[in-house]
Design an enzyme around this catalytic site. Structure first.
Site, PDB file in Angstrom:
ATOM      1  N   LYS A 146     -35.167  12.863  72.852  1.00  0.00           N
ATOM      2  CA  LYS A 146     -36.348  13.643  72.758  1.00  0.00           C
ATOM      3  C   LYS A 146     -36.392  14.994  73.965  1.00  0.00           C
ATOM      4  O   LYS A 146     -36.889  15.514  74.161  1.00  0.00           O
ATOM      5  CB  LYS A 146     -38.016  13.161  72.906  1.00  0.00           C
ATOM      6  CG  LYS A 146     -37.520  11.965  71.565  1.00  0.00           C
ATOM      7  CD  LYS A 146     -38.335  12.827  70.488  1.00  0.00           C
ATOM      8  CE  LYS A 146     -37.801  11.380  69.870  1.00  0.00           C
ATOM      9  NZ  LYS A 146     -38.270  11.434  68.432  1.00  0.00           N
TER      10      LYS A 146
HETATM   11  C1  PLP Z   1     -35.377   5.636  70.395  1.00  0.00           C
HETATM   12  C2  PLP Z   1     -35.431   5.867  69.444  1.00  0.00           C
HETATM   13  N1  PLP Z   1     -34.450   6.533  68.422  1.00  0.00           N
HETATM   14  C3  PLP Z   1     -34.935   6.962  67.531  1.00  0.00           C
HETATM   15  C4  PLP Z   1     -35.904   7.908  66.773  1.00  0.00           C
HETATM   16  C5  PLP Z   1     -36.136   7.929  65.067  1.00  0.00           C
HETATM   17  O1  PLP Z   1     -35.501   9.776  65.656  1.00  0.00           O
HETATM   18  P1  PLP Z   1     -36.070  10.642  63.928  1.00  0.00           P
HETATM   19  O2  PLP Z   1     -37.442  10.205  64.191  1.00  0.00           O
HETATM   20  O3  PLP Z   1     -35.959  11.602  64.731  1.00  0.00           O
HETATM   21  O4  PLP Z   1     -35.685  10.517  63.091  1.00  0.00           O
HETATM   22  C6  PLP Z   1     -36.710   7.861  67.568  1.00  0.00           C
HETATM   23  C7  PLP Z   1     -37.761   8.608  67.194  1.00  0.00           C
HETATM   24  O5  PLP Z   1     -37.978   9.860  66.521  1.00  0.00           O
HETATM   25  C8  PLP Z   1     -36.614   7.218  68.693  1.00  0.00           C
HETATM   26  O6  PLP Z   1     -37.508   7.064  70.122  1.00  0.00           O
HETATM   27  N1  LIG Z   2     -40.218   8.636  67.915  1.00  0.00           N
HETATM   28  C1  LIG Z   2     -41.223   9.167  68.046  1.00  0.00           C
HETATM   29  C2  LIG Z   2     -42.189   9.270  66.637  1.00  0.00           C
HETATM   30  C3  LIG Z   2     -42.671  10.470  66.828  1.00  0.00           C
HETATM   31  O1  LIG Z   2     -41.891  11.397  66.508  1.00  0.00           O
HETATM   32  P1  LIG Z   2     -41.472  13.433  66.179  1.00  0.00           P
HETATM   33  O2  LIG Z   2     -40.022  12.873  66.363  1.00  0.00           O
HETATM   34  O3  LIG Z   2     -42.001  14.004  65.107  1.00  0.00           O
HETATM   35  O4  LIG Z   2     -42.316  13.892  67.287  1.00  0.00           O
HETATM   36  C4  LIG Z   2     -41.885   8.292  69.562  1.00  0.00           C
HETATM   37  O5  LIG Z   2     -41.138   8.630  70.166  1.00  0.00           O
HETATM   38  O6  LIG Z   2     -42.607   9.492  69.298  1.00  0.00           O
END
Ligand code: PLP
Ligand SMILES: N[C@@H](CCOP(=O)(O)O)C(=O)O
Length: 538
Positions: free
Chosen positions: A120
């Protein structure tokens, strides 16, 4: 002048012709839809040679320039924003690649070298700086109540929250509120968020699941009262800038892998992405649609498998499995950041497939039809718990994607097998491995992706696979310990980055949302805390 890929519309049709600044600052469209570019841009014909040796930031600049008009952010300013965003990363390559299993052509894209040790950071460091850039510009010459103050409201299952807080802490004219499900994020994730004591950071715990938090956020966006008094903004992947910033690492890793001595020249490339809210892999789809030669994108889910069921059931998107009609919501798994029932970004993908498969003769009509289809599907999801897309849409989706569901047991087994059998020799500095055996240590979300990659490799021997590593294992001690505590040479303390040492003992600040308070209760907390924060500044 802006190109079509630099103008945005809502997937549900009520807003169109918006600028990048509009969509970044608004986050969610007024009709509840998500913003998308009116067109996906194509790559310059010589992109592969021209972009091959660019740094991560240079590549990000080339890609973002296709989606942001220089009349909005002049090219030099964009460059400065990007460089500032990635200067906080610990690794010079920002998102380096390792050869996890060279015999199998399996590469790992490490996305955890940013400030909070999860993928992120790639988007949220940039988003924080975009907010700052636009706010500084809006507030030139303004003082006191005339200043534009942004109130960010986000939901997290652990990683978005801390990355957003680290991207926004201490910034002027912005308050950030992060809701998270009480007791359902890992202890390190909770400490990362709540130990940030800057006055503009507010953590709220909610009784329930991540989906409850996400629903609260959406309800607050839809509330005319809050919107008329506070400028609400988003840090979740509903914010287009999140998706845009993530496109870079799909290009970067493709170029890195195809240059690697462990890559067999000419072999196809698949990318495998642990998925929850579908924000990460959606960026991969944009990259592919722009022209990145990826043969398939593989969606890897945990036991919360709405996406996997969509692909396997022939396009039925439903909260409850058809053969499990009594299922009662989200499951708690070893990969908690992916414990999500409904993947909010899927709406963006469905819009494009509805648009591409529509038979109307003009693009304008096809756009309108796509907005109508998406609105009706999302209404059905709300009222009936699911919907079925037409055959053309699921066929289009299957041409680009495959999916895999990985169980809890397989997740743990994959962490263990990787530790015992994978000793990459080209590891970037800061990669998590045992100093005794050299065994690689996966986080449980990455393990879901690696398990899915192994299955895809079995079906497609010789194809190079890039598996996305979305978090550092130190964030998820319990799953990693469960997998490795009996293994030779393993010690969790050895993989603990120095940034995490003592984190859980630091002073914290967090507000508990009373049980049953609902989104209205959260709204009142937001209003009161913003008021208090602004008074403190006066
Ligand atoms: C460590 C981790 N892996 C995978 C995901 C999944 O990613 P996305 O929600 O973009 O599909 C998340 C949360 O979003 C995460 O925090
Ligand atoms: N896995 C995410 C959940 C939120 O998803 P987002 O990608 O839409 O912000 C988290 O870690 O908070």
């Amino acid at each position: 002048m802006s190109t079509m890929s630099q103008r945005y519309l809502s997937t549900r049709g009520a807003e169109y012709g918006l600028s990048f600044e509009d969509v970044v600052m608004k986050g969610l469209a007024s009709d509840g839809g998500l913003f998308i570019p009116e067109e996906v841009p194509s790559l310059p014909p010589s992109w592969e040679t021209e972009w091959r040796d660019l740094s991560f930031s240079e590549l990000a600049h080339r890609i973002m320039s296709l989606y942001i008009s220089p009349s909005e952010i002049p090219s030099e300013d964009l460059k400065t924003i990007i460089e500032k965003s990635y200067s906080t990363f610990r690794h010079p390559e920002r998102t380096p690649v390792a050869s996890l299993d060279p015999k199998e052509n399996l590469f790992l894209l490490e996305l955890f070298h940013g400030p909070t040790f999860a993928f992120k950071d790639v988007a949220l460091q940039a988003l924080g700086n975009f907010f700052e850039y636009f706010l500084v510009r809006k507030n030139v010459g303004k003082t006191g109540k005339d200043r534009h103050h942004l109130t960010i409201i986000g939901a997290t299952s652990g990683d978005t929250g801390s990355a957003a807080i680290y991207g926004l802490r201490g910034k002027k004219d912005v308050s950030v509120f992060i809701t998270f499900p009480n007791g359902k994020v890992s202890p390190i994730q909770e400490a990362q968020m709540t130990s940030v004591l800057d006055a503009n950071v507010h953590n709220l715990t909610v009784e329930g699941s991540f989906d409850d938090c996400q629903d609260i956020v959406k309800a607050l966006f839809a509330d005319p009262d809050l919107n008329s008094t506070h400028n609400i903004g988003a840090v979740n992947s509903i914010n287009w800038a999140r998706i845009l910033a993530q496109i870079t690492y799909y290009f970067y890793s493709y170029l890195a892998v195809t240059k690697s001595p462990n890559y067999t020249k000419g072999s196809q490339v698949r990318m495998v992405v642990p998925s929850g809210n579908f924000g990460d892999i959606l960026a991969g789809w944009f990259a592919k649609q722009m022209g990145l030669p990826v043969s398939k994108l593989v969606v890897a889910t945990n036991e919360n498998d709405i996406l996997d069921r969509f692909f396997r059931s022939g396009g039925h998107y439903t909260k409850k499995p058809l053969d499990e009609p009594t299922a009662t919501g989200v499951k708690e798994t070893h990969s908690p950041a992916m414990d999500i029932l409904v993947s909010s970004n899927f709406e963006r993908l469905l819009w494009f497939f509805a648009f591409q498969t529509d038979k109307a003769s003009t693009a304008e009509e096809r756009r309108q039809h796509a907005c109508e289809s998406v609105s009706s599907w999302l209404n059905q999801l709300k009222s009936e718990g699911g919907f079925q897309v037409p055959t053309a849409v699921i066929e289009a989706a299957k041409a680009e994607f495959e999916s895999e569901r990985v169980s809890n047991d397989e997740t743990i087994a994959t962490i263990r097998e990787t530790y015992k059998n994978c000793f990459p020799t080209d590891l970037p500095s800061g990669s998590p491995k045992s100093s005794k055996t050299g065994g690689y240590i996966l986080d449980p979300h990455t393990a879901v992706g690696v398990a899915a990659s192994r299955r895809s490799i079995q079906r497609n021997p010789g194809v190079a696979h890039i598996s996305l590593s979305t978090a550092h294992p130190a964030k998820f001690a319990s799953a990693v310990d469960l997998a490795l505590s009996n293994e030779d040479g393993y010690s969790f303390s050895e993989v603990l980055p120095e940034e995490f040492i003592g984190l859980e003992q630091r002073e914290r600040r967090v507000t508990a949302v009373p049980r049953g308070a609902g989104w209205e209760g959260v709204r009142e907390i937001v209003k009161a805390e913003v008021e208090q924060e602004l008074q403190g500044q006066r």
